[in-house]
Design a protein around this motif. Structure first.
Motif, mmCIF file in Angstrom:
data_model
loop_
_atom_site.group_PDB
_atom_site.id
_atom_site.type_symbol
_atom_site.label_atom_id
_atom_site.label_comp_id
_atom_site.label_asym_id
_atom_site.label_seq_id
_atom_site.Cartn_x
_atom_site.Cartn_y
_atom_site.Cartn_z
ATOM 1 N N ARG A 147 -24.390 4.880 -4.565
ATOM 2 C CA ARG A 147 -24.108 4.946 -3.121
ATOM 3 C C ARG A 147 -23.220 3.769 -2.787
ATOM 4 N NH1 ARG A 147 -26.525 7.816 1.051
ATOM 5 N NH2 ARG A 147 -26.261 6.615 2.958
ATOM 6 N N ALA A 148 -22.095 4.012 -2.166
ATOM 7 C CA ALA A 148 -21.198 2.924 -1.751
ATOM 8 C C ALA A 148 -20.795 3.177 -0.310
ATOM 9 C CB ALA A 148 -19.970 2.864 -2.658
ATOM 10 N N GLY A 149 -20.995 2.194 0.522
ATOM 11 C CA GLY A 149 -20.712 2.339 1.950
ATOM 12 C C GLY A 149 -22.026 2.356 2.721
ATOM 13 N N PRO A 150 -22.006 2.827 3.982
ATOM 14 C CA PRO A 150 -20.863 3.443 4.655
ATOM 15 C C PRO A 150 -19.716 2.453 4.887
ATOM 16 C CG PRO A 150 -22.706 3.170 6.184
ATOM 17 C CD PRO A 150 -23.204 2.766 4.847
ATOM 18 N N MET A 151 -18.512 3.006 4.754
ATOM 19 C CA MET A 151 -17.323 2.177 4.993
ATOM 20 C C MET A 151 -16.558 2.741 6.196
ATOM 21 S SD MET A 151 -14.932 3.543 1.916
ATOM 22 C CE MET A 151 -15.144 5.209 1.314
ATOM 23 N N PRO A 152 -15.982 1.848 6.968
ATOM 24 C CA PRO A 152 -15.184 2.328 8.093
ATOM 25 C C PRO A 152 -13.855 2.893 7.597
ATOM 26 C CG PRO A 152 -15.155 -0.081 7.998
ATOM 27 C CD PRO A 152 -16.034 0.384 6.867
ATOM 28 N N VAL A 153 -13.483 4.060 8.090
ATOM 29 C CA VAL A 153 -12.168 4.645 7.775
ATOM 30 C C VAL A 153 -11.371 4.609 9.071
ATOM 31 C CG1 VAL A 153 -10.926 6.693 6.993
ATOM 32 C CG2 VAL A 153 -13.154 6.126 5.994
ATOM 33 N N ASP A 154 -10.429 3.687 9.153
ATOM 34 C CA ASP A 154 -9.679 3.526 10.408
ATOM 35 C C ASP A 154 -8.183 3.781 10.231
ATOM 36 O OD1 ASP A 154 -8.953 1.299 9.004
ATOM 37 O OD2 ASP A 154 -9.851 -0.159 10.389
ATOM 38 N N ARG A 155 -7.798 4.274 9.036
ATOM 39 C CA ARG A 155 -6.381 4.590 8.812
ATOM 40 C C ARG A 155 -6.274 5.430 7.546
ATOM 41 N NH1 ARG A 155 -4.412 0.662 4.928
ATOM 42 N NH2 ARG A 155 -6.321 -0.281 4.195
ATOM 43 N N PHE A 156 -5.150 6.109 7.416
ATOM 44 C CA PHE A 156 -4.842 6.738 6.126
ATOM 45 C C PHE A 156 -3.447 6.285 5.727
ATOM 46 C CE2 PHE A 156 -2.066 10.155 7.694
ATOM 47 C CZ PHE A 156 -2.447 10.250 9.022
ATOM 48 N N VAL A 157 -3.071 6.572 4.492
ATOM 49 C CA VAL A 157 -1.904 5.925 3.902
ATOM 50 C C VAL A 157 -1.053 6.948 3.144
ATOM 51 C CG1 VAL A 157 -1.138 4.055 2.356
ATOM 52 C CG2 VAL A 157 -3.315 3.823 3.584
ATOM 53 N N LEU A 158 0.266 6.832 3.322
ATOM 54 C CA LEU A 158 1.205 7.586 2.484
ATOM 55 C C LEU A 158 1.572 6.695 1.297
ATOM 56 C CD1 LEU A 158 3.118 10.043 2.049
ATOM 57 C CD2 LEU A 158 4.795 8.851 3.481
ATOM 58 N N PHE A 159 1.296 7.182 0.096
ATOM 59 C CA PHE A 159 1.575 6.411 -1.125
ATOM 60 C C PHE A 159 2.718 7.045 -1.912
ATOM 61 C CE2 PHE A 159 -2.893 5.158 -0.588
ATOM 62 C CZ PHE A 159 -2.894 3.827 -0.983
ATOM 63 N N GLU A 160 3.461 6.200 -2.591
ATOM 64 C CA GLU A 160 4.356 6.666 -3.643
ATOM 65 C C GLU A 160 3.667 6.447 -4.986
ATOM 66 O OE1 GLU A 160 8.183 4.752 -3.876
ATOM 67 O OE2 GLU A 160 8.677 5.785 -5.756
ATOM 68 N N SER A 161 3.762 7.431 -5.864
ATOM 69 C CA SER A 161 3.280 7.270 -7.233
ATOM 70 C C SER A 161 4.503 7.091 -8.118
ATOM 71 C CB SER A 161 2.485 8.514 -7.643
ATOM 72 O OG SER A 161 2.167 8.442 -9.014
ATOM 73 N N ARG A 162 4.653 5.882 -8.636
ATOM 74 C CA ARG A 162 5.865 5.589 -9.409
ATOM 75 C C ARG A 162 5.522 5.542 -10.888
ATOM 76 N NH1 ARG A 162 9.467 0.715 -7.216
ATOM 77 N NH2 ARG A 162 9.532 2.039 -5.378
ATOM 78 N N GLY A 164 5.354 4.581 -14.639
ATOM 79 C CA GLY A 164 5.685 3.357 -15.370
ATOM 80 C C GLY A 164 5.610 3.645 -16.849
ATOM 81 N N SER A 165 5.634 2.595 -17.647
ATOM 82 C CA SER A 165 5.545 2.825 -19.086
ATOM 83 C C SER A 165 4.117 3.250 -19.444
ATOM 84 C CB SER A 165 5.931 1.554 -19.845
ATOM 85 O OG SER A 165 5.251 0.459 -19.299
ATOM 86 N N GLY A 166 3.138 2.711 -18.717
ATOM 87 C CA GLY A 166 1.760 3.132 -18.947
ATOM 88 C C GLY A 166 1.316 4.047 -17.833
ATOM 89 N N ARG A 167 0.373 3.574 -17.033
ATOM 90 C CA ARG A 167 -0.125 4.395 -15.929
ATOM 91 C C ARG A 167 0.861 4.330 -14.758
ATOM 92 N NH1 ARG A 167 -5.524 2.688 -15.138
ATOM 93 N NH2 ARG A 167 -5.472 1.240 -16.865
ATOM 94 N N PRO A 168 0.854 5.349 -13.857
ATOM 95 C CA PRO A 168 1.730 5.258 -12.691
ATOM 96 C C PRO A 168 1.264 4.155 -11.754
ATOM 97 C CG PRO A 168 0.355 7.233 -12.597
ATOM 98 C CD PRO A 168 0.070 6.581 -13.899
ATOM 99 N N ARG A 169 2.200 3.588 -11.019
ATOM 100 C CA ARG A 169 1.843 2.585 -10.010
ATOM 101 C C ARG A 169 1.813 3.265 -8.657
ATOM 102 N NH1 ARG A 169 4.879 -2.148 -8.949
ATOM 103 N NH2 ARG A 169 6.765 -1.044 -9.580
ATOM 104 N N TYR A 170 0.812 2.928 -7.848
ATOM 105 C CA TYR A 170 0.676 3.500 -6.514
ATOM 106 C C TYR A 170 1.142 2.469 -5.489
ATOM 107 C CZ TYR A 170 -2.383 6.853 -8.895
ATOM 108 O OH TYR A 170 -2.895 7.799 -9.741
ATOM 109 N N LEU A 171 2.183 2.817 -4.738
ATOM 110 C CA LEU A 171 2.730 1.879 -3.765
ATOM 111 C C LEU A 171 2.518 2.423 -2.356
ATOM 112 C CD1 LEU A 171 6.160 1.413 -5.553
ATOM 113 C CD2 LEU A 171 4.169 -0.069 -5.736
ATOM 114 N N PRO A 172 1.813 1.674 -1.496
ATOM 115 C CA PRO A 172 1.652 2.152 -0.119
ATOM 116 C C PRO A 172 3.001 2.115 0.595
ATOM 117 C CG PRO A 172 0.637 -0.028 -0.396
ATOM 118 C CD PRO A 172 1.132 0.388 -1.742
#
Ligand code: 2AM
Length: 180
Positions: A147-162, A164-172
């Protein structure tokens, strides 16, 4: 082209709780704690002008802030076909409401409708073929009471998934506040 998705970022304390789970499953490629998120809509590869349309549509969303609790863990795929370990989400009409608004905004911006049902989850790990079913079962059973939270959700985000050589990087790219 930009590979984009819309998601909820998670507070540091929730990321820390999830980061503590990262053990005991050979063949699991654990999500870097900084990258943990809950996807509302995967947009995919879009040209920059289309992404601008998506941004403008997301910017028009008016939805209330809410509290969200993560609950339990599970896997997508079974046995040798297991591919992903996730943390689940306690039932939340407010999350469903927000996700529906995000989905219709993305469609209004010209993207195809998502045909898969929304299954809210936080990806904890992607699984290699050698991930052992017994270990996976033990992980899922052993963390059933997570169980984690409750957490406040007060925004959402558009991310770019770029990629990389390994895992993709997520950029807000952009934050969208919810109504307080
Ligand atoms: P997943 O973690 O359940 O795989 C960035 O890739 C985010 O978009 C991830 O959270 C991923 O969800 C989600 N996503 C949904 N559909 C996807 C797809 N077809 N390809 C890549 N990511 C996808």
């Amino acid at each position: 082209m930009i590979r984009a998705f819309v998601a909820l970022d998670l507070p540091p304390a929730v990321k820390a709780t999830l980061a503590d789970l990262r053990a005991g499953v050979a063949g699991a490629r654990w999500t870097d704690p900084a990258d943990l998120h809950l996807t509302l809509r995967f947009v995919g590869e879009v040209p920059e002008d289309r992404l601008e349309e998506v941004h403008l549509a997301l910017d028009e969303i008016r939805a209330p802030a809410f509290d969200l609790t993560l609950e339990g863990v599970g896997q997508f795929g079974q046995g040798a076909r297991s591919r992903l370990l996730w943390a689940g989400v306690a039932a939340s009409p407010a999350l469903a409401h927000l996700q529906a608004k995000v989905e219709s905004a993305v469609v209004r911006a010209g993207e195809p409708t998502e045909t898969r049902r929304f299954t809210p989850h936080v990806t904890l790990a992607r699984l290699d073929r050698q991930a052992h079913p017994d270990r996976l079962r033990r992980f899922v059973e052993g963390n059933a009471l997570l169980r984690a939270g409750p957490m406040p959700v007060d925004r959402f985000v558009l991310f770019e998934s770029r990629p990389g050589s390994g895992r993709p990087r997520y950029l807000p790219l952009q934050d969208y506040p919810l109504l307080g």
